[in-house]
Design a protein around this motif. Sequence first.
Motif, PDB file in Angstrom:
ATOM      1  N   ILE A 268       0.837  -1.207   0.000  1.00 19.27           N
ATOM      2  CA  ILE A 268       0.000   0.000   0.000  1.00 19.27           C
ATOM      3  C   ILE A 268       0.866   1.248   0.000  1.00 19.27           C
ATOM      4  N   GLU A 269       1.879   1.271   0.863  1.00 16.05           N
ATOM      5  CA  GLU A 269       2.721   2.464   1.006  1.00 16.05           C
ATOM      6  C   GLU A 269       3.475   2.788  -0.277  1.00 16.05           C
ATOM      7  N   ILE A 270       4.055   1.774  -0.912  1.00 12.79           N
ATOM      8  CA  ILE A 270       4.802   2.011  -2.147  1.00 12.79           C
ATOM      9  C   ILE A 270       3.889   2.571  -3.234  1.00 12.79           C
ATOM     10  N   GLN A 271       2.682   2.043  -3.313  1.00 18.65           N
ATOM     11  CA  GLN A 271       1.765   2.487  -4.358  1.00 18.65           C
ATOM     12  C   GLN A 271       1.284   3.913  -4.122  1.00 18.65           C
ATOM     13  N   LEU A 272       1.108   4.284  -2.853  1.00 14.63           N
ATOM     14  CA  LEU A 272       0.661   5.646  -2.548  1.00 14.63           C
ATOM     15  C   LEU A 272       1.707   6.673  -2.960  1.00 14.63           C
ATOM     16  N   VAL A 273       2.971   6.355  -2.732  1.00 11.27           N
ATOM     17  CA  VAL A 273       4.038   7.273  -3.136  1.00 11.27           C
ATOM     18  C   VAL A 273       4.122   7.342  -4.655  1.00 11.27           C
ATOM     19  N   SER A 274       3.939   6.178  -5.310  1.00 13.10           N
ATOM     20  CA  SER A 274       3.979   6.168  -6.777  1.00 13.10           C
ATOM     21  C   SER A 274       2.881   7.051  -7.363  1.00 13.10           C
ATOM     22  N   ALA A 275       1.718   7.087  -6.697  1.00 11.99           N
ATOM     23  CA  ALA A 275       0.613   7.910  -7.182  1.00 11.99           C
ATOM     24  C   ALA A 275       0.892   9.395  -7.010  1.00 11.99           C
ATOM     25  N   SER A 276       1.729   9.764  -6.035  1.00 10.66           N
ATOM     26  CA  SER A 276       2.188  11.149  -5.788  1.00 10.66           C
ATOM     27  C   SER A 276       1.064  12.180  -5.778  1.00 10.66           C
ATOM     28  N   GLY A 277      -0.049  11.857  -5.112  1.00 13.13           N
ATOM     29  CA  GLY A 277      -1.157  12.801  -5.045  1.00 13.13           C
ATOM     30  C   GLY A 277      -0.837  14.059  -4.275  1.00 13.13           C
ATOM     31  N   PHE A 278       0.218  14.032  -3.478  1.00 10.93           N
ATOM     32  CA  PHE A 278       0.606  15.166  -2.628  1.00 10.93           C
ATOM     33  C   PHE A 278       1.461  16.185  -3.372  1.00 10.93           C
ATOM     34  N   LYS A 279       1.863  15.883  -4.593  1.00 13.37           N
ATOM     35  CA  LYS A 279       2.829  16.702  -5.316  1.00 13.37           C
ATOM     36  C   LYS A 279       2.379  18.156  -5.453  1.00 13.37           C
TER      37      LYS A 279
ATOM     38  N   THR B 258      12.523   7.347  -1.740  1.00 12.08           N
ATOM     39  CA  THR B 258      13.862   6.989  -1.276  1.00 12.08           C
ATOM     40  C   THR B 258      13.951   7.034   0.243  1.00 12.08           C
ATOM     41  N   ILE B 259      13.402   8.071   0.856  1.00 13.97           N
ATOM     42  CA  ILE B 259      13.505   8.214   2.311  1.00 13.97           C
ATOM     43  C   ILE B 259      12.728   7.110   3.016  1.00 13.97           C
ATOM     44  N   TYR B 260      11.657   6.640   2.391  1.00 13.16           N
ATOM     45  CA  TYR B 260      10.898   5.521   2.948  1.00 13.16           C
ATOM     46  C   TYR B 260      11.747   4.247   2.923  1.00 13.16           C
ATOM     47  N   LEU B 261      12.454   4.009   1.813  1.00 13.12           N
ATOM     48  CA  LEU B 261      13.311   2.834   1.707  1.00 13.12           C
ATOM     49  C   LEU B 261      14.496   2.914   2.674  1.00 13.12           C
ATOM     50  N   ILE B 262      15.033   4.124   2.853  1.00 14.81           N
ATOM     51  CA  ILE B 262      16.113   4.298   3.832  1.00 14.81           C
ATOM     52  C   ILE B 262      15.599   3.964   5.230  1.00 14.81           C
ATOM     53  N   GLY B 263      14.392   4.411   5.529  1.00 20.80           N
ATOM     54  CA  GLY B 263      13.785   4.085   6.813  1.00 20.80           C
ATOM     55  C   GLY B 263      13.639   2.585   6.990  1.00 20.80           C
TER      56      GLY B 263
ATOM     57  N   ILE C 190       4.673   1.908  15.345  1.00 18.38           N
ATOM     58  CA  ILE C 190       5.508   2.935  14.709  1.00 18.38           C
ATOM     59  C   ILE C 190       5.007   3.228  13.303  1.00 18.38           C
ATOM     60  N   TYR C 191       4.687   2.168  12.565  1.00 22.48           N
ATOM     61  CA  TYR C 191       4.164   2.361  11.211  1.00 22.48           C
ATOM     62  C   TYR C 191       2.848   3.145  11.238  1.00 22.48           C
ATOM     63  N   LEU C 192       1.943   2.781  12.133  1.00 17.17           N
ATOM     64  CA  LEU C 192       0.637   3.449  12.214  1.00 17.17           C
ATOM     65  C   LEU C 192       0.807   4.942  12.424  1.00 17.17           C
TER      66      LEU C 192
ATOM     67  N   VAL D 289      10.069  13.334   6.973  1.00 17.87           N
ATOM     68  CA  VAL D 289      10.300  12.835   8.332  1.00 17.87           C
ATOM     69  C   VAL D 289       9.375  11.674   8.654  1.00 17.87           C
ATOM     70  N   TRP D 290       8.100  11.836   8.345  1.00 16.50           N
ATOM     71  CA  TRP D 290       7.142  10.817   8.753  1.00 16.50           C
ATOM     72  C   TRP D 290       7.083   9.639   7.785  1.00 16.50           C
ATOM     73  N   ARG D 291       7.523   9.848   6.541  1.00 15.24           N
ATOM     74  CA  ARG D 291       7.684   8.701   5.652  1.00 15.24           C
ATOM     75  C   ARG D 291       8.867   7.851   6.124  1.00 15.24           C
ATOM     76  N   PHE D 292       9.899   8.506   6.632  1.00 17.61           N
ATOM     77  CA  PHE D 292      11.032   7.779   7.198  1.00 17.61           C
ATOM     78  C   PHE D 292      10.585   6.946   8.403  1.00 17.61           C
ATOM     79  N   VAL D 293       9.749   7.544   9.251  1.00 17.58           N
ATOM     80  CA  VAL D 293       9.246   6.829  10.426  1.00 17.58           C
ATOM     81  C   VAL D 293       8.412   5.619  10.000  1.00 17.58           C
ATOM     82  N   ALA D 294       7.542   5.813   9.004  1.00 14.13           N
ATOM     83  CA  ALA D 294       6.736   4.692   8.503  1.00 14.13           C
ATOM     84  C   ALA D 294       7.644   3.583   7.977  1.00 14.13           C
ATOM     85  N   GLY D 295       8.707   3.968   7.271  1.00 15.27           N
ATOM     86  CA  GLY D 295       9.665   2.984   6.779  1.00 15.27           C
ATOM     87  C   GLY D 295      10.361   2.246   7.912  1.00 15.27           C
TER      88      GLY D 295
END
Length: 480
Positions: A44-55, A70-75, A102-104, A121-127
């Motif tokens: 779910i998380e990877i697909q949401l970033v791919s959709a980039s609705g926040f851009k 990238t920051i999510y994968l680093i996390g 932590i993910y929630l 910051v919070w994508r890193f935390v989710a990661g």
Amino acid sequence: MASTATREETIESLIPARMDRLPWARFHWMVVVGLGVSWVLDGIEIQLVSASGFKDTLGMSTEQVGFTGTIYLIGQVVGALVFGRLTDRWGRRTLFIVTLAIYLVGSGVAGLAFAPWFLYVWRFVAGLGIGGEYTAINSAIDELIPAKYRGRVDIAVNGTYWGGAMIGAVGSFFLLDPDLVPTNLGWRLAFLIGPVLGLAIIFIRRHIPESPRWMVTHGRREEAERIVDEIEAEVAGQGFDLPPVDAGKAIKLKPKESVPFAKLIDVFFRQYPSRTFLGVSMMVTQSFLYNAIFFTYALVLQNFYGLDASQAALYFFPFAIGNLAGPLVLGHLFDTIGRRRMIFATYMLAGVTLLVSAWLFREGALTAGTHTAFWCVAFFFASAGASSAYLTVSEIFPLEVRGQAISYFFAVAQIVGAAGPFIFGSLVGDGSARGPLFLGYVVGSLVMMLGGGIALVCGVDAEGKGLEDVAQPVSSATAA
């Protein structure tokens, strides 16, 4: 009668044998549902970033959107490394509760972002949470599921990542449609899909016990036996007859609080060097191929077949279905035909299929539909193979270092695999030349087939065997 033992004493335990002789029951379904959701959440998380609705809302450039992934994968890498050691020290249950929490928080708060840095910051935390989930969950599943079913369950659970990806894609399709939901609200609601699912699952996890195998190696024999007694009573209450356990299957242990890092190095590089090579090879080869194809398939469809972004997005679903179906259909064969032969077969068939499609692509013989069909077939096999890589690294090392083994191999795979999208994205170019991408596909195919060959030679026949038979515990009193 249950008994306790200090960590200096040698104890005998039938707990592994008792767990492995259990028939499939409601308890095991609870484990699968309660713990297996981790990969759904990651998808779910990877697909949401791919959709980039926040851009547009956050005024982000394409590079900034890419860095969000990238920051999510680093996390994930940091989370795996940190929580991998903790899950071996503190226990599986503690960590699979903490990492989900932590993910929630990370994913939910990311939906409140008002600036790119806040989102990062919070994508890193989710990661962090999801990376920790990989280590704690794979360890717990392997230790709670009977040996007879361990392969198919682990492989199927890992494959559910693609189910999560489809959930994320469907959610994004509706929530990111400005005619249905305001733009500034839709992507924020999309970020709540995972946390809402996670909140429902966390209540199930509260009823999943600590791994009795982990407990007995840490001197908590009395608690471990009480948990197994309760599981057996529940299974017997469902009408199953439990055969007596052969006393000869007892293991002798000298419980340890933790394993020193020097011992960890000894396990990987002196005791099991070929298994370490096997784990690295399987994880790296599948990660490189997956990241290379998955993160560039939309570019290929757009630049070589003339599809627009929305049309290319629709092709994701058959691609994801093939990935989801592979582990579900082929998983049981890893327990019956065997690990080495099935890993070799899935890696080789995936590589050969991609090699054929590469040649047809160079010759201009494919359409967007037929090229996607080849991807579906290739990743039907590759997905089962990739899932078996996670199974392999979690079952071929001693229990006391299982979480760390998963974390280290996962981290190496993510780091090496991260080069795939960059390399293949450069090979795609503007779609004017097919030669460079053809060569890239050939290299990717050969890399995957190499991974299969290494598994055939160095693989471990772990099917149907107890984890303690596959790898003797570090705390074993009979260890050399």
